[in-house]
Design an enzyme around this catalytic site. Structure first.
Site, PDB file in Angstrom:
ATOM      1  N   GLU A 250       0.839  -1.208   0.000  1.00 18.60           N
ATOM      2  CA  GLU A 250       0.000   0.000   0.000  1.00 18.60           C
ATOM      3  C   GLU A 250       0.873   1.258   0.000  1.00 18.60           C
ATOM      4  O   GLU A 250       0.599   2.228  -0.724  1.00 18.60           O
ATOM      5  CB  GLU A 250      -0.909   0.010   1.235  1.00 18.60           C
ATOM      6  CG  GLU A 250      -1.768   1.260   1.299  1.00 18.60           C
ATOM      7  CD  GLU A 250      -2.352   1.500   2.688  1.00 18.60           C
ATOM      8  OE1 GLU A 250      -2.790   0.537   3.338  1.00 18.60           O
ATOM      9  OE2 GLU A 250      -2.353   2.672   3.123  1.00 18.60           O
TER      10      GLU A 250
ATOM     11  N   CYS B 252      -7.610   3.608   8.419  1.00 21.45           N
ATOM     12  CA  CYS B 252      -8.943   3.122   8.055  1.00 21.45           C
ATOM     13  C   CYS B 252      -9.848   3.050   9.292  1.00 21.45           C
ATOM     14  O   CYS B 252      -9.431   2.547  10.344  1.00 21.45           O
ATOM     15  CB  CYS B 252      -8.775   1.740   7.431  1.00 21.45           C
ATOM     16  SG  CYS B 252     -10.305   0.901   7.131  1.00 21.45           S
TER      17      CYS B 252
HETATM   18  S1  SF4 Z   1     -11.286  -1.412   4.439  1.00 16.84           S
HETATM   19 FE1  SF4 Z   1      -9.520  -0.631   5.601  1.00 16.84          FE
HETATM   20  S2  SF4 Z   1      -8.401  -2.437   6.314  1.00 16.84           S
HETATM   21 FE2  SF4 Z   1      -9.765  -3.071   4.655  1.00 16.84          FE
HETATM   22  S3  SF4 Z   1      -8.539  -3.000   2.802  1.00 16.84           S
HETATM   23 FE3  SF4 Z   1      -9.617  -1.036   2.984  1.00 16.84          FE
HETATM   24  S4  SF4 Z   1      -8.181   0.274   4.062  1.00 16.84           S
HETATM   25 FE4  SF4 Z   1      -7.463  -1.806   4.354  1.00 16.84          FE
END
Ligand code: SF4
Length: 285
Positions: free
Chosen positions: A130, A194
């Site tokens: 990422e 997130c």
């Molecule tokens: S929802 Fe959050 S934890 Fe899941 S892939 Fe997306 S950024 Fe990553």
């Protein structure tokens, strides 16, 4: 022994989305190859591979199977650099973009500040896919801070924008942010962790604190599982990080224990159920 599955556990929206995309394409008979492991969970990957998904190398663009047929390239939830999309286009490889929308938002934000002339700083792991993708969206000029010693390499004179890898711990981000602020003039910062990850923290701690033993299920290469495991250990020293039921050791458990089973953002619910069944079979006879 009493076994409890964490009702808040289950994959995040980004993982659910990329798995659904893969399942839909495979069900339609399409040949697809994931660029690197599609999620950080070997058991779920095996299930998808049985449906036909191929796992190509992390740097793969064109995956061709034994029959000589090219595969469509599945970009996982971590995203990829613009160079990957350009190269796939150049080689005539169709891309299925499974980038999580939350990650896309970070990429766009980083790019916006980069284009405005800011020094973009990502707090996270430099080798995490990422983070590599976000840096790529800044023409590979964004800087990555993983530990305080990385800060000395930042340009102190430029306006700076700081954001976070989506799965890091919030306290760690704030500590790094404060350290960066002592060194460079931060003009802008955004907590891009997130919400799924930050909301899970308190839920998971409460769950772990209420159990005698915690089995946290997740891939050993998953940053998110590392953060969650540290949370479990902070409130319950009898917490164990497992990938499958085969990792469970007899000596961890007592007859009258309440054993809690939880999982990371990439752990499917069916795997937690399977581990509970196996636990009953092996330890409750
Ligand atoms: S929802 Fe959050 S934890 Fe899941 S892939 Fe997306 S950024 Fe990553």
């Amino acid at each position: 022994m009493h076994i409890v599955i964490d009702e808040k556990a289950g994959p995040c929206g980004g993982v659910k989305r990329v798995i659904k995309l893969a399942e839909q394409k495979l069900a339609a008979g399409e040949k697809i190859a994931s660029r690197g492991e599609v999620i950080h969970n070997s058991v779920e990957i095996s299930r998808l591979e049985k449906l036909g998904l191929k796992t190509a190398a992390e740097d793969s663009i064109k995956h061709i199977d034994d029959s000589g047929q090219p595969h469509k390239l599945l970009i996982r939830a971590h995203g990829a650099t613009p160079a990957v999309f350009d190269e796939a286009d150049r080689q005539g490889v169709e891309v299925i973009d499974g980038t999580c929308p939350v990650v896309t938002r970070s990429q766009k934000l980083a790019r916006k500040y980069h284009e405005q002339g800011y020094q973009v700083v990502v707090v996270g792991k430099p080798k995490h896919p990422e983070v590599i993708a976000i840096v790529g969206h800044c023409d590979n000029q964004a800087r990555v801070v993983h530990q305080e010693t990385d800060i000395a390499r930042l340009d102190t004179d430029r306006p700076t924008f700081v954001l976070a890898q989506t799965t890091i711990d919030e306290n760690y981000f704030n500590t790094m942010l404060a350290a960066i602020a002592r060194h460079v003039h931060i003009v802008e910062q955004r907590n891009t962790i997130c919400a799924f990850v930050s909301n899970r923290k308190d839920q998971l701690r409460a769950f772990a604190a209420g159990c005698d033993v915690v089995l946290l299920v997740g891939g050993k290469n998953s940053s998110n599982t590392r953060v969650m495991f540290d949370d479990c250990r902070a409130v319950n020293p009898r917490s164990y990080w497992i990938e499958t039921a085969a990792d469970i050791e007899l000596g961890w458990l007592e007859d009258d224990d309440t054993v809690g089973i939880s999982g990371s953002a990439s752990t499917p619910g069916w795997l937690l159920e399977q581990i509970a069944v196996e636990l009953r079979r092996r330890f409750m006879r």
